[in-house]
Design a protein around this motif. Structure first.
Motif, mmCIF file in Angstrom:
data_model
loop_
_atom_site.group_PDB
_atom_site.id
_atom_site.type_symbol
_atom_site.label_atom_id
_atom_site.label_comp_id
_atom_site.label_asym_id
_atom_site.label_seq_id
_atom_site.Cartn_x
_atom_site.Cartn_y
_atom_site.Cartn_z
ATOM 1 N N ARG A 82 0.838 -1.197 0.000
ATOM 2 C CA ARG A 82 0.000 0.000 0.000
ATOM 3 C C ARG A 82 0.876 1.252 0.000
ATOM 4 N NH1 ARG A 82 -5.365 -0.544 1.894
ATOM 5 N NH2 ARG A 82 -5.228 1.492 2.873
ATOM 6 N N TYR A 83 0.545 2.172 -0.886
ATOM 7 C CA TYR A 83 1.249 3.459 -1.004
ATOM 8 C C TYR A 83 2.732 3.299 -1.390
ATOM 9 C CZ TYR A 83 -2.839 5.460 1.331
ATOM 10 O OH TYR A 83 -4.118 5.847 1.658
ATOM 11 N N ALA A 84 3.156 2.129 -1.790
ATOM 12 C CA ALA A 84 4.555 1.925 -2.176
ATOM 13 C C ALA A 84 4.831 2.587 -3.525
ATOM 14 C CB ALA A 84 4.884 0.442 -2.244
ATOM 15 N N LEU A 123 2.313 -12.073 -7.752
ATOM 16 C CA LEU A 123 1.695 -10.950 -7.049
ATOM 17 C C LEU A 123 0.259 -11.279 -6.658
ATOM 18 C CD1 LEU A 123 2.939 -8.187 -9.532
ATOM 19 C CD2 LEU A 123 4.088 -8.996 -7.470
ATOM 20 N N SER A 124 -0.046 -12.555 -6.559
ATOM 21 C CA SER A 124 -1.412 -12.941 -6.228
ATOM 22 C C SER A 124 -1.754 -12.531 -4.799
ATOM 23 C CB SER A 124 -1.587 -14.457 -6.403
ATOM 24 O OG SER A 124 -0.605 -15.180 -5.686
ATOM 25 N N ASP A 125 -2.944 -11.962 -4.652
ATOM 26 C CA ASP A 125 -3.457 -11.517 -3.345
ATOM 27 C C ASP A 125 -2.570 -10.459 -2.690
ATOM 28 O OD1 ASP A 125 -5.794 -13.373 -3.056
ATOM 29 O OD2 ASP A 125 -4.216 -14.861 -3.249
ATOM 30 N N THR A 126 -1.810 -9.747 -3.500
ATOM 31 C CA THR A 126 -0.961 -8.669 -2.990
ATOM 32 C C THR A 126 -1.764 -7.378 -2.916
ATOM 33 O OG1 THR A 126 0.983 -9.713 -3.973
ATOM 34 C CG2 THR A 126 1.186 -7.399 -3.394
ATOM 35 N N ASP A 127 -1.491 -6.569 -1.898
ATOM 36 C CA ASP A 127 -2.207 -5.316 -1.694
ATOM 37 C C ASP A 127 -1.417 -4.166 -2.319
ATOM 38 O OD1 ASP A 127 -3.694 -3.168 -0.880
ATOM 39 O OD2 ASP A 127 -3.696 -3.672 1.257
ATOM 40 N N PHE A 128 -1.912 -3.649 -3.451
ATOM 41 C CA PHE A 128 -1.290 -2.521 -4.129
ATOM 42 C C PHE A 128 -2.140 -1.257 -4.007
ATOM 43 C CE2 PHE A 128 0.696 -6.012 -6.616
ATOM 44 C CZ PHE A 128 2.029 -5.623 -6.549
ATOM 45 N N THR A 129 -2.990 -1.180 -3.017
ATOM 46 C CA THR A 129 -3.867 -0.028 -2.876
ATOM 47 C C THR A 129 -3.052 1.264 -2.834
ATOM 48 O OG1 THR A 129 -5.330 -1.425 -1.542
ATOM 49 C CG2 THR A 129 -5.785 0.935 -1.574
ATOM 50 N N LEU A 139 -5.785 -3.752 -6.468
ATOM 51 C CA LEU A 139 -5.183 -2.643 -7.211
ATOM 52 C C LEU A 139 -6.058 -1.394 -7.160
ATOM 53 C CD1 LEU A 139 -4.053 -4.859 -10.183
ATOM 54 C CD2 LEU A 139 -2.478 -3.482 -8.833
ATOM 55 N N ARG A 140 -6.847 -1.278 -6.126
ATOM 56 C CA ARG A 140 -7.716 -0.106 -6.000
ATOM 57 C C ARG A 140 -6.886 1.175 -5.899
ATOM 58 N NH1 ARG A 140 -10.989 -1.226 -0.811
ATOM 59 N NH2 ARG A 140 -8.988 -2.207 -0.286
#
Length: 298
Positions: free
Chosen positions: A139-141, A153-159, A178-179
């Motif tokens: 998140r926020y990276a 990248l399955s089930d990874t949080d890219f919010t 990916l929201r």
């Protein structure tokens, strides 16, 4: 050159030896113990029929029996797997918290960062190709220009993550969050996106080549009509696209140039800001496009 662009079959790297050892060790010990019980019972039956001297000789042979040696080996193997598990657990614990870390242009190729906390980390231009980032928190990276090709990248949080101009080709993004992610000018070629949440993700200028978007979540029409619009070629679009007259092959004529364009050609509609990671000629790129177009979506 087509082998570079074959549909990516997701592979998850794991410690198979440890898993097999964890299962096999108690089974082996149980077998050794069971054989030992049978052996001891047999000796008890034979003991009633032996003389005093024969009993002493048999006792000495029992101490040197292969059953005892097998027990020692099994115990050693069990200890080895325990130590290995502790070692890997310790290593995972060391890399678990990388929130806010400065990993600018870091070489993390093929690394195991599963479940790692990389929220707010600076991974600008980092090499994460082939890495295991399952269930990781990004998140926020900042992953601008990062190479994530072939990564899990399955089930990874890219919010809210910044993936501008990142390479996501051949990645497994199944179930990824990916929201609100910035995917502008990203290379999303031959990726797996089943169950990925693309709510409000910025896809402007992204390369959407050879993708199945029928099973993604919350992909709205404006995201595919953004300016600059994403490049669409041989994409299986969601059902609503038929009503909007979206052409899943509208940019196929640009694909050869996009795949073979030199690094210096960026910022235009024909080349976008896509990184040149293919190192192929225009002729090879055209052959790849021709091969891909033969694929029929189910």
């Amino acid at each position: 050159m087509w082998t570079r662009f074959k549909w990516w079959g997701a592979t998850i790297k794991n410690n198979k030896l440890l898993v097999m050892g964890a299962i096999a060790t108690p089974v082996l010990l149980s077998m050794v113990w069971g054989i030992k019980l049978i052996w001891d019972h047999r000796l008890e039956l034979d003991d009633d029929r032996l003389s005093h001297n024969e009993r002493g000789t048999l006792a000495h042979q029992q101490g040197e029996s292969p059953i005892g040696n097998l027990g020692i080996i099994a115990t050693g193997v069990a200890g080895l797997f325990v130590l290995l598990n502790l070692r890997f657990a310790s290593r995972d614990a060391e890399i678990a918290d990388l929130s806010g870390a400065d990993l600018n242009c870091a070489d993390l190729k093929d690394s195991n960062l599963s479940k790692a906390d990389l929220s707010g980390a600076d991974l600008n231009c980092a090499n994460l190709s082939g890495a295991n980032l399952r269930y990781a928190n990004l998140r926020y990276a900042n992953l601008s220009g990062a190479d994530l090709s072939g990564a899990d990248l399955s089930d990874t949080d890219f919010t809210y993550a910044n993936l501008n101009s990142a390479s996501l080709r051949y990645t497994n993004l199944s179930g990824a969050d990916l929201r609100y992610a910035n995917l502008s000018n990203a290379d999303i070629n031959c990726a797996l996106l089943s169950g990925a949440n693309l709510s409000d993700a910025n896809l402007s200028g992204a390369l959407l080549f050879f993708l199945n978007l029928r099973e993604v979540e919350n992909l709205e029409p404006p995201q595919l009509e953004a300016k600059p619009s994403p490049f669409l070629c041989h994409v299986a679009l969601p059902p609503y696209s038929q009503k909007l007259d979206l052409d899943p092959n509208r940019d196929c004529h640009l694909i050869p140039q996009l795949l073979s364009a030199p690094r210096t050609r960026r910022g235009t509609k024909s080349s976008g800001a896509l990184r040149d990671r293919y190192d192929i000629s225009l002729k090879e790129a055209q052959e790849i496009l021709n091969e891909v177009r033969r694929h029929q979506w189910d």
